[in-house]
Design an enzyme around this catalytic site. Sequence first.
Site, PDB file in Angstrom:
ATOM      1  N   ILE A  49       3.929  -5.984  -0.312  1.00  0.00           N
ATOM      2  CA  ILE A  49       4.715  -5.940   0.921  1.00  0.00           C
ATOM      3  C   ILE A  49       4.125  -6.950   1.902  1.00  0.00           C
ATOM      4  O   ILE A  49       2.920  -6.921   2.182  1.00  0.00           O
ATOM      5  CB  ILE A  49       4.703  -4.522   1.531  1.00  0.00           C
ATOM      6  CG1 ILE A  49       5.265  -3.516   0.523  1.00  0.00           C
ATOM      7  CG2 ILE A  49       5.480  -4.488   2.845  1.00  0.00           C
ATOM      8  CD1 ILE A  49       5.046  -2.056   0.911  1.00  0.00           C
ATOM      9  N   HIS A  61      -0.127   4.917  10.185  1.00  0.00           N
ATOM     10  CA  HIS A  61      -0.175   5.078   8.736  1.00  0.00           C
ATOM     11  C   HIS A  61       0.954   5.949   8.197  1.00  0.00           C
ATOM     12  O   HIS A  61       1.348   5.789   7.039  1.00  0.00           O
ATOM     13  CB  HIS A  61      -1.542   5.615   8.306  1.00  0.00           C
ATOM     14  CG  HIS A  61      -2.612   4.586   8.449  1.00  0.00           C
ATOM     15  ND1 HIS A  61      -2.860   3.634   7.494  1.00  0.00           N
ATOM     16  CD2 HIS A  61      -3.475   4.337   9.464  1.00  0.00           C
ATOM     17  CE1 HIS A  61      -3.834   2.852   7.894  1.00  0.00           C
ATOM     18  NE2 HIS A  61      -4.232   3.252   9.086  1.00  0.00           N
ATOM     19  N   GLU A  91      -0.653  -1.977  -0.959  1.00  0.00           N
ATOM     20  CA  GLU A  91       0.774  -2.327  -0.927  1.00  0.00           C
ATOM     21  C   GLU A  91       1.179  -3.159  -2.134  1.00  0.00           C
ATOM     22  O   GLU A  91       2.177  -3.853  -2.110  1.00  0.00           O
ATOM     23  CB  GLU A  91       1.104  -3.059   0.372  1.00  0.00           C
ATOM     24  CG  GLU A  91       0.573  -4.459   0.478  1.00  0.00           C
ATOM     25  CD  GLU A  91      -0.871  -4.565   0.970  1.00  0.00           C
ATOM     26  OE1 GLU A  91      -1.286  -5.687   1.294  1.00  0.00           O
ATOM     27  OE2 GLU A  91      -1.589  -3.546   1.021  1.00  0.00           O
TER      28      GLU A  91
END
Length: 177
Positions: A49, A61, A91
């Site tokens: 990401i 978060h 990610e």
Amino acid sequence: MLEEQRLLLTERAEKDGLTGLYNRQTFIERVEVELACATEASHLLYFDIDHFKKINDTYGHRAGDLVLSELGALLTRWTEPKSITGRFGGEEFAVFSSSIDTKQARLRAEEFRKLVAQHLFVHEELELHVTISMGLASARTESFEQLYRLADTLLYQAKDEGRNRLCSGQDAGQSLQ
């Protein structure tokens, strides 16, 4: 009862709790089994990401966890039944396939990149758009590590070229062994 508990423990050991995808270790183990049997080129799509740290730092978060969880659900719906999907950590995600040709793998990866870019991630009253950068390695090899290194190099190329893109490469018909 004991068998149910054993199955639950196995699933918890093999899967990422947030996304439901295979964890890194299980993903690699399953891919290595497939690579040992593959007769055609295999494909490893490795992506992350873009600017994910900024999401966590700006929105918290919980928002980041929502993005990861929803991305895992999108990936599960998008992948073909014979594909192996995993969360590599943070990610980073990976998809392995040996059931489609290289052209299809590239088209499908680009389709997923666009799907993610168009998806609206909603957290409480916050609406987020995220993008992903992708590296797609296609090769005939029995070595996960070699396929992974190529995909990782291509992922960094996508980032260097501006993010929200797919870079792909193959072994030009040669074995990577």
